[in-house]
Design an enzyme around this catalytic site. Structure first.
Site, PDB file in Angstrom:
ATOM      1  N   HIS A  44       0.872  -1.184   0.000  1.00  0.00           N
ATOM      2  CA  HIS A  44       0.000   0.000   0.000  1.00  0.00           C
ATOM      3  C   HIS A  44       0.907   1.232   0.000  1.00  0.00           C
ATOM      4  CE1 HIS A  44      -4.003   1.795   1.625  1.00  0.00           C
ATOM      5  NE2 HIS A  44      -3.295   2.738   1.020  1.00  0.00           N
ATOM      6  N   GLU A  71      -2.540  -1.607  -3.253  1.00  0.00           N
ATOM      7  CA  GLU A  71      -3.654  -0.810  -2.720  1.00  0.00           C
ATOM      8  C   GLU A  71      -3.297   0.668  -2.755  1.00  0.00           C
ATOM      9  OE1 GLU A  71      -4.700  -3.788   1.023  1.00  0.00           O
ATOM     10  OE2 GLU A  71      -3.769  -1.856   1.372  1.00  0.00           O
ATOM     11  N   HIS A 192      -8.206  -5.576   7.270  1.00  0.00           N
ATOM     12  CA  HIS A 192      -7.974  -4.577   8.311  1.00  0.00           C
ATOM     13  C   HIS A 192      -8.212  -5.159   9.686  1.00  0.00           C
ATOM     14  CE1 HIS A 192      -6.859  -0.674   9.662  1.00  0.00           C
ATOM     15  NE2 HIS A 192      -6.658  -0.349   8.410  1.00  0.00           N
TER      16      HIS A 192
HETATM   17  N1  PXP Z   1      -6.760  -3.553   3.493  1.00  0.00           N
HETATM   18  C1  PXP Z   1      -6.539  -2.231   3.319  1.00  0.00           C
HETATM   19  C2  PXP Z   1      -7.312  -1.515   2.275  1.00  0.00           C
HETATM   20  C3  PXP Z   1      -5.584  -1.551   4.094  1.00  0.00           C
HETATM   21  O1  PXP Z   1      -5.377  -0.247   3.900  1.00  0.00           O
HETATM   22  C4  PXP Z   1      -4.846  -2.275   5.053  1.00  0.00           C
HETATM   23  C5  PXP Z   1      -3.796  -1.574   5.855  1.00  0.00           C
HETATM   24  O2  PXP Z   1      -2.825  -1.034   4.994  1.00  0.00           O
HETATM   25  C6  PXP Z   1      -5.109  -3.654   5.195  1.00  0.00           C
HETATM   26  C7  PXP Z   1      -6.075  -4.262   4.408  1.00  0.00           C
HETATM   27  C8  PXP Z   1      -4.360  -4.503   6.174  1.00  0.00           C
HETATM   28  O3  PXP Z   1      -4.684  -4.103   7.488  1.00  0.00           O
HETATM   29  P1  PXP Z   1      -3.842  -4.646   8.706  1.00  0.00           P
HETATM   30  O4  PXP Z   1      -2.453  -4.076   8.573  1.00  0.00           O
HETATM   31  O5  PXP Z   1      -4.584  -4.128   9.902  1.00  0.00           O
HETATM   32  O6  PXP Z   1      -3.826  -6.146   8.619  1.00  0.00           O
END
Ligand code: PXP
Length: 239
Positions: A44, A71, A192
Site C-alpha cells: 500500500h 492498494e 484490516h
Molecule cells: N486492506 C486495506 C485496504 C488496508 O489499507 C490495510 C492496511 O494497509 C489492510 C487491508 C491490512 O490491514 P492490517 O495491517 O490491519 O492487517
C-alpha cells in the site's frame, strides 16, 4: 473455505525506513512469505512513501510468483501511473487521505460512481482485476456493482473491534454484505485488523470470502513465532 492469504508487507518497509538502510530486505521478506505459503503479497504505497516506496513496487513486480495486490488512492495520478506500469494481478482502490495513519473508511460508491467507473475501466482495460474498499453496507455494495469493479474488499476494522464483545453481532453485517455481493456477482475480499484471534470466525461465517490481506497483526505475531510459523498459523485458520 478457500480463502487466499495475501501478506501486506508495509510494516517491513516501515522498519527498514526507520534506519534509512536496506534491513530488513523487503524483497527477501516478500519472496520468503511466498515460500512459506502466502498466496499473495500486498503493498500500500502512499504519496509520502513513509513505508512502501514507489521503487519497491518496480523491484517486487518481476520477482513475485503469487498474486501481487497494490492498494491505494487512485485520486493520486502517481498511484495510477505506478499501477498501470506494473500491472499487478489486482488493484485495490482505497479512499485514504494524505497523512492518514491507516485506512479508516470505505468508499461512498454512490457519490463517487462516475469517478470510480472511469478509473476502474482504465485498470480493467489494462488487464488488472479491481477491488473497491467498502464498509459492510448493502447500499455501498450495490453502488460498487455499478462501478464495474470485479470485487469489493470489506473493511473489517469494526468486526475486529467488536469481536471480543459480541462476535455474532460483530460478524453479522459482513455476512449480509458478502451475501449481497455474491448475489450481485461481485467477488469478496476482506482486510484490516484481522488477526489470529478473529480470522477463523470471520472466514467460517462470511461465505465466499476469496482473499484476506493481513499486515499489522501478522508481522507482530512473527516477532514471537517467526515468519514461517506465523504464516502457517494464519493459513491454518483459513482451512
Ligand atoms: N486492506 C486495506 C485496504 C488496508 O489499507 C490495510 C492496511 O494497509 C489492510 C487491508 C491490512 O490491514 P492490517 O495491517 O490491519 O492487517
Amino acid at each position: 473455505m478457500d480463502t487466499k492469504l495475501s501478506v501486506n508487507i508495509n510494516k517491513i518497509a516501515t522498519i527498514r525506513n526507520s534506519r534509512g538502510g536496506t534491513t530488513p530486505d523487503l524483497i527477501k521478506v516478500a519472496l520468503d512469505c511466498e515460500r512459506f505459503g502466502a498466496q499473495g503479497i500486498t503493498v500500500h504505497p502512499r504519496p509520502d512513501e513513509r513505508h512502501i516506496r514507489y521503487k519497491d513496487v518496480y523491484d517486487l513486480k518481476p520477482l513475485l510468483k503469487t498474486e501481487f495486490n497494490i492498494e491505494g488512492n487512485p485520486k493520486e495520478d502517481k498511484f495510477v501511473a505506478l499501477v498501470l506500469a506494473n500491472k499487478p494481478a489486482q488493484v485495490t482502490l482505497v479512499p485514504d487521505s494524505l497523512g492518514q495513519i491507516t485506512s479508516d473508511h470505505g468508499w461512498d460508491t454512490l457519490a463517487n460512481k462516475d469517478y470510480l467507473s472511469e478509473i476502474i475501466s482504465r485498470f480493467k482495460n489494462a488487464g488488472i482485476r479491481t477491488s473497491v474498499f467498502v464498509n459492510p453496507d448493502v447500499k455501498m455494495i450495490e453502488g460498487a456493482l455499478s462501478t464495474g469493479t470485479d470485487r469489493i474488499e470489506l473493511y473489517t476494522e469494526a468486526y475486529a473491534k467488536h469481536f471480543s464483545v459480541d462476535r455474532d453481532a460483530a460478524v453479522e453485517p459482513y455476512v449480509i454484505a458478502s451475501k449481497c455481493a455474491m448475489d450481485l456477482g461481485l467477488g469478496v475480499n476482506a482486510g484490516h485488523d484481522l488477526s489470529l484471534e478473529n480470522l477463523k470466525y470471520f472466514a467460517t461465517h462470511v461465505a465466499g470470502l476469496l482473499e484476506v490481506s493481513i499486515g499489522h497483526a501478522l508481522i507482530s505475531d512473527a516477532l514471537y513465532y517467526g515468519l514461517e510459523n506465523t504464516i502457517q498459523l494464519y493459513l491454518r485458520e483459513l482451512k
